[in-house]
Design a protein around this motif. Structure first.
Motif, short mmCIF file in Angstrom:
data_model
loop_
_atom_site.label_atom_id
_atom_site.label_comp_id
_atom_site.label_asym_id
_atom_site.label_seq_id
_atom_site.Cartn_x
_atom_site.Cartn_y
_atom_site.Cartn_z
N ALA A 1 5.49 3.81 1.93
CA ALA A 1 5.08 2.54 1.33
C ALA A 1 5.43 1.38 2.26
O ALA A 1 6.46 1.41 2.94
N ASP A 2 4.54 0.41 2.27
CA ASP A 2 4.88 -0.85 2.94
C ASP A 2 4.97 -1.92 1.86
O ASP A 2 4.45 -1.78 0.77
N SER A 3 5.66 -3.00 2.20
CA SER A 3 5.88 -4.03 1.20
C SER A 3 4.98 -5.22 1.44
O SER A 3 4.41 -5.40 2.52
N VAL A 4 4.85 -6.06 0.43
CA VAL A 4 4.04 -7.27 0.55
C VAL A 4 4.69 -8.26 1.52
O VAL A 4 4.03 -9.15 2.03
N VAL A 5 5.99 -8.07 1.77
CA VAL A 5 6.71 -8.96 2.69
C VAL A 5 6.39 -8.59 4.13
O VAL A 5 6.21 -9.47 4.98
N THR A 6 6.28 -7.28 4.40
CA THR A 6 5.99 -6.81 5.76
C THR A 6 4.83 -5.84 5.71
O THR A 6 4.99 -4.63 5.94
N PRO A 7 3.63 -6.30 5.37
CA PRO A 7 2.48 -5.39 5.26
C PRO A 7 2.19 -4.69 6.57
O PRO A 7 2.25 -5.29 7.65
N GLY A 8 1.87 -3.41 6.48
CA GLY A 8 1.57 -2.62 7.65
C GLY A 8 2.77 -1.93 8.24
O GLY A 8 2.62 -1.03 9.08
N SER A 9 3.95 -2.32 7.84
CA SER A 9 5.17 -1.69 8.33
C SER A 9 5.69 -0.77 7.25
O SER A 9 6.28 -1.21 6.27
N TYR A 10 5.46 0.51 7.42
CA TYR A 10 5.86 1.48 6.40
C TYR A 10 7.37 1.69 6.51
O TYR A 10 7.85 2.52 7.29
N ASP A 11 8.10 0.97 5.71
CA ASP A 11 9.56 1.00 5.76
C ASP A 11 10.18 2.01 4.80
O ASP A 11 11.38 2.29 4.92
N TYR A 12 9.41 2.50 3.86
CA TYR A 12 9.94 3.41 2.85
C TYR A 12 9.25 4.76 2.96
O TYR A 12 8.02 4.83 3.00
N TRP A 13 10.07 5.82 3.01
CA TRP A 13 9.55 7.16 3.21
C TRP A 13 10.23 8.14 2.26
O TRP A 13 11.41 8.01 1.93
N GLY A 14 9.44 9.14 1.85
CA GLY A 14 10.01 10.24 1.11
C GLY A 14 10.54 11.30 2.07
O GLY A 14 10.36 11.19 3.29
N GLN A 15 11.15 12.32 1.51
CA GLN A 15 11.77 13.36 2.33
C GLN A 15 10.77 14.35 2.89
O GLN A 15 11.08 15.09 3.83
N GLY A 16 9.60 14.38 2.32
CA GLY A 16 8.55 15.27 2.80
C GLY A 16 8.45 16.56 1.99
O GLY A 16 9.42 17.02 1.39
N THR A 17 7.25 17.13 2.00
CA THR A 17 7.02 18.42 1.35
C THR A 17 6.15 19.26 2.28
O THR A 17 5.19 18.77 2.85
N GLN A 18 6.52 20.53 2.43
CA GLN A 18 5.83 21.41 3.37
C GLN A 18 4.56 21.97 2.76
O GLN A 18 4.57 22.48 1.64
N VAL A 19 3.48 21.87 3.51
CA VAL A 19 2.22 22.50 3.14
C VAL A 19 1.88 23.51 4.23
O VAL A 19 1.80 23.16 5.41
N THR B 1 0.85 -1.20 0.00
CA THR B 1 0.00 0.00 0.00
C THR B 1 0.88 1.24 0.00
O THR B 1 2.06 1.18 0.34
N MET B 2 0.29 2.35 -0.37
CA MET B 2 0.96 3.66 -0.29
C MET B 2 0.11 4.54 0.61
O MET B 2 -1.12 4.50 0.57
N GLY B 3 0.80 5.33 1.41
CA GLY B 3 0.07 6.23 2.30
C GLY B 3 0.66 7.62 2.28
O GLY B 3 1.83 7.82 1.93
N TRP B 4 -0.18 8.59 2.61
CA TRP B 4 0.27 9.95 2.85
C TRP B 4 0.14 10.21 4.34
O TRP B 4 -0.94 10.01 4.92
N TYR B 5 1.23 10.63 4.95
CA TYR B 5 1.26 11.00 6.36
C TYR B 5 1.58 12.48 6.46
O TYR B 5 2.13 13.08 5.54
#
Length: 121
Positions: A99-117, A33-37
């Motif tokens: 993003a989380d992977s199909v290997v470890t679903p629910g564990s968001y192991d990959y993150w972008g650097q972020g953008t300010q709003v 899955t992909m998420g926005w935090y």
């Protein structure tokens, strides 16, 4: 490995709109899955929206953004978007895609650097 790069943040007046983009590269087929935090100063990180990429599941939103924000994906461009409408000052935060992977679903192991709003008049 998966690499994520956000763009599209900025300064907008209350009631305005912004569209955030997340460019995805790397082992894309491994993404579950992909998420926005988002994280505002002095506050805990909050899941804003989540969208399934492989397998099942449904798109979900935080109650605070339901009806105003829309998460979507464009497979051909390997991008995920967050359309934000009717923005409020309390939406001000650094927004990250993850993003989380199909290997470890629910564990968001990959993150972008972020953008300010920033939502301010």
């Amino acid at each position: 490995q998966v690499q994520l790069v956000e763009s599209g943040g900025g300064l907008v007046q209350p009631g305005g709109s912004l569209r955030l983009s997340c460019a995805v590269s790397g082992i894309i087929f491994s993404i579950n899955t992909m998420g926005w935090y988002r994280q505002a100063p002095g506050k805990e990180r909050e899941l804003v929206a989540r969208i399934p990429i492989t397998g099942g599941g449904t798109t979900t939103y935080a109650d605070s953004v339901k009806g105003r924000f829309t998460i979507s994906r464009e497979n051909a461009k390997n991008k995920v978007y967050l359309q934000m409408n009717s923005l409020k000052p309390e939406d001000t935060a650094v927004y990250h895609c993850a993003a989380d992977s199909v290997v470890t679903p629910g564990s968001y192991d990959y993150w972008g650097q972020g953008t300010q709003v920033t939502v301010s008049s």
